[in-house]
Design an enzyme around this catalytic site. Structure first.
Site, short mmCIF file in Angstrom:
data_model
loop_
_atom_site.label_atom_id
_atom_site.label_comp_id
_atom_site.label_asym_id
_atom_site.label_seq_id
_atom_site.Cartn_x
_atom_site.Cartn_y
_atom_site.Cartn_z
N SER A 1 70.19 36.71 127.09
CA SER A 1 68.93 36.71 127.97
C SER A 1 69.56 35.77 128.92
O SER A 1 70.60 35.50 129.50
CB SER A 1 67.75 36.56 127.48
OG SER A 1 66.70 36.88 128.43
N HIS B 1 65.14 44.22 124.27
CA HIS B 1 65.56 42.87 124.56
C HIS B 1 66.30 42.28 123.62
O HIS B 1 67.13 41.14 123.90
CB HIS B 1 64.45 42.10 125.41
CG HIS B 1 65.16 41.11 126.37
ND1 HIS B 1 66.48 41.32 127.21
CD2 HIS B 1 64.97 39.71 126.37
CE1 HIS B 1 66.63 40.16 127.63
NE2 HIS B 1 65.88 39.29 127.41
N ASP C 1 65.48 47.94 127.22
CA ASP C 1 65.52 46.57 127.52
C ASP C 1 65.23 46.24 128.85
O ASP C 1 65.26 47.06 129.90
CB ASP C 1 67.35 46.29 127.35
CG ASP C 1 67.43 44.71 127.21
OD1 ASP C 1 66.68 43.82 127.47
OD2 ASP C 1 68.54 44.46 126.62
#
Length: 307
Positions: free
Chosen positions: A120, A287, A260
């Site tokens: 991320s 995610h 995601d």
């Protein structure tokens, strides 16, 4: 392996402008230096979360004897907190966290040979780091990350259209009124998260812990990102690494999930512009595929690292 070798420590980090001594907390799984396997340094997301939801990557040590280094970035978790810098966009910069990574590599004496996995925001940071062609970087994994925050917002707006209308209405109402701490808004945000952050129910404890740290001290997240994953008001709002991706010379693995919030459109520029790259998507993940499809995630990452 019968048991994992684990040690924790703190690296002194000299931060001009912090107004106090700073330390980066870290955890090492496995042996450093290792006679065969290159250590993997893991960069967590947020910005403002912690290593907790990535602690599962210790499976790479247990299964394949890969040394894994996790740490909490400055301002987060067990590292030094600086709440007095809340809102200070000149202090909380990408460069600060690039400097922190260099400092940790030097502290651990591995700056000549290491791999990096960023998840991320951690993948955004990892891409920034790699564009500068740092000494010793062998391979790079960018997991669930955007190459541009403008693309991230565009993707989020598309994903929001898939939410029930009453949820969309609640999000829009409170964003317009700047009441994003209202319980109704938080409940609507959680509906997005159930679909596009983590599809496991209940949410894994590591992810719960990481989110709890952010709630306890939101300094970094609110300054750099904003109130949540899809309403971006912080200093990263205009962040974009696309025009520098050609500078990444190491072999790179891209990862995202089918559901995601790091939608295909935000990952695509990495694939188009990094010279040596491959891309793996996880069909049953949002995610956090390291938690949602743990076994396959470890196999994919290990196959990449050893190849």
């Amino acid at each position: 392996m019968s048991s994992l070798k684990v040690r924790e420590g703190e690296a002194d980090f000299n931060v001009p402008g912090a107004g106090k001594p700073c330390k980066t907390w870290y955890k090492v799984y496995g042996t450093l230096p290792h006679p065969r396997n290159t250590p993997l340094v893991v960069l967590h997301g947020g910005p403002g979360s912690t290593h907790d939801y990535l602690d599962i990557l210790s499976e790479l040590t247990r299964l394949f004897d890969v040394p894994v280094i996790l740490y909490d970035q400055l301002g987060n978790g067990r590292s030094t907190h600086i709440p007095e810098k809340n809102g200070d966009v000149d202090f909380w910069t990408v460069q600060l966290f690039v400097d922190e990574l260099h400092n940790l590599l030097n502290h651990l004496n591995i700056h000549d040979n290491y791999n990096v996995l960023g998840q991320s925001w951690g993948g955004m940071l990892a891409s920034e780091f790699a564009t500068r062609q740092p000494k010793g970087l062998g391979k790079l994994v960018i997991a669930d990350s955007p190459a541009s925050m403008a693309l991230w917002v565009k993707a989020a707006n598309e994903l929001r259209k898939g939410l029930p209308q009453e949820v969309q209405d609640a999000l829009n109402k409170h964003e317009a009124a700047d009441t994003t701490t209202d319980p109704e808004y938080i409940a609507a945000t959680n509906e997005f998260y159930k679909r596009h952050l983590c599809r496991l129910d209940p949410m894994p404890q590591g992810l719960v812990d990481g989110l709890a740290w952010m709630e306890k001290d939101s300094t970094v997240y609110s300054t750099m990102n904003g109130p949540n994953e899809f309403y971006i008001t912080g200093s990263l709002k205009t962040w974009n690494v696309i025009d520098r991706l050609h500078n990444i010379q190491v072999t790179t693995l891209l990862i995202n999930g089918r559901y995601d919030e790091a939608h295909d459109m935000v990952v695509e520029p990495f694939f188009q512009h990094i010279p040596k790259v491959r891309w793996v998507q996880f069909a049953d993940s949002a995610h956090v595929p390291q938690l949602e499809e743990t076994e396959r995630f470890m196999e994919v990452v290990w196959a990449f690292l050893r190849g």
